[in-house]
Design a protein around this motif. Sequence first.
Motif, mmCIF file in Angstrom:
data_model
loop_
_atom_site.group_PDB
_atom_site.id
_atom_site.type_symbol
_atom_site.label_atom_id
_atom_site.label_comp_id
_atom_site.label_asym_id
_atom_site.label_seq_id
_atom_site.Cartn_x
_atom_site.Cartn_y
_atom_site.Cartn_z
ATOM 1 N N ASP A 163 0.836 -1.206 0.000
ATOM 2 C CA ASP A 163 0.000 0.000 0.000
ATOM 3 C C ASP A 163 0.870 1.255 0.000
ATOM 4 O OD1 ASP A 163 -2.366 -1.353 -0.105
ATOM 5 O OD2 ASP A 163 -2.819 -1.192 2.026
ATOM 6 N N GLN A 164 1.972 1.193 0.742
ATOM 7 C CA GLN A 164 2.875 2.359 0.779
ATOM 8 C C GLN A 164 3.553 2.583 -0.572
ATOM 9 O OE1 GLN A 164 5.553 1.972 4.113
ATOM 10 N NE2 GLN A 164 3.914 2.474 5.562
ATOM 11 N N ILE A 165 3.940 1.480 -1.199
ATOM 12 C CA ILE A 165 4.556 1.591 -2.533
ATOM 13 C C ILE A 165 3.562 2.236 -3.497
ATOM 14 C CG2 ILE A 165 5.287 0.227 -4.550
ATOM 15 C CD1 ILE A 165 6.551 -1.774 -2.542
ATOM 16 N N LEU A 166 2.324 1.754 -3.463
ATOM 17 C CA LEU A 166 1.312 2.282 -4.388
ATOM 18 C C LEU A 166 0.990 3.741 -4.072
ATOM 19 C CD1 LEU A 166 -1.068 -0.809 -4.648
ATOM 20 C CD2 LEU A 166 0.509 0.047 -6.397
ATOM 21 N N ALA A 167 0.983 4.076 -2.781
ATOM 22 C CA ALA A 167 0.709 5.476 -2.409
ATOM 23 C C ALA A 167 1.811 6.387 -2.956
ATOM 24 C CB ALA A 167 0.591 5.597 -0.892
ATOM 25 N N SER A 168 3.081 5.971 -2.803
ATOM 26 C CA SER A 168 4.194 6.771 -3.368
ATOM 27 C C SER A 168 4.032 6.913 -4.872
ATOM 28 C CB SER A 168 5.552 6.092 -3.160
ATOM 29 O OG SER A 168 5.864 5.966 -1.839
ATOM 30 N N ALA A 169 3.747 5.784 -5.519
ATOM 31 C CA ALA A 169 3.638 5.796 -6.984
ATOM 32 C C ALA A 169 2.509 6.723 -7.430
ATOM 33 C CB ALA A 169 3.399 4.381 -7.503
ATOM 34 N N ARG A 170 1.426 6.695 -6.701
ATOM 35 C CA ARG A 170 0.256 7.471 -7.132
ATOM 36 C C ARG A 170 0.407 8.964 -6.845
ATOM 37 N NH1 ARG A 170 -3.676 2.369 -5.673
ATOM 38 N NH2 ARG A 170 -3.287 1.320 -7.669
ATOM 39 N N VAL A 171 1.337 9.315 -5.960
ATOM 40 C CA VAL A 171 1.655 10.741 -5.754
ATOM 41 C C VAL A 171 2.725 11.183 -6.749
ATOM 42 C CG1 VAL A 171 2.711 12.377 -4.147
ATOM 43 C CG2 VAL A 171 0.986 10.777 -3.317
#
Length: 147
Positions: A28-36
């Motif tokens: 989830d953290q990886i995806l959050a970084s990617a999506r920002v």
Amino acid sequence: MNAPLFRLVYISRNEISGDEATVRREIDQILASARVKNPIENITGALMFNAGCFAQVLEGSHDEIQNTFERIQCDPRHSHVVILAFEPASERSFSNWSMAYLGTNSNASAKFGDITNKSGFDPALLEGDHIFDLLKEHLIEAESTSH
Ligand SMILES: Cc1cc2nc3c(=O)[nH]c(=O)nc-3n(C[C@H](O)[C@H](O)[C@H](O)COP(=O)(O)O)c2cc1C
């Protein structure tokens, strides 16, 4: 003027350990970084995960992919990062996603598991096109069944 479009496909080994909730939190953290960050660099793409490996497609200009990939490559949450393709592309395949995600429950992930097991994670036996097609095909499938 728009810079020419490129596509990078890589695979890597998962280094996230722990129970399911811990792994899920990291993803989830990886995806959050990617999506920002990806929208800032004009990057779109898709990430696939099974317990052992990641596969990711990044789409964007040559330089913007390189900037993003340099950051990703250093991430200790994976290792053995192998580029399968980095080549010009005629169009974006994941234009709706800053980072689409196919996780352990997806059909794509199950197939990806088969491929990586059969090849023994030998990059010479894994093709960028194959991984790319798998992601594209299954994302379309996931989209059409989600509504
Ligand atoms: C498999 C994997 C895929 C990742 N994909 C992206 C991505 O598409 N975009 C991104 O910005 N960061 C991605 N990250 C996270 C970056 O490695 C990094 O942690 C994040 O961008 C924060 O960077 P910073 O700490 O330098 O700000 C990914 C990490 C892993 C392990």
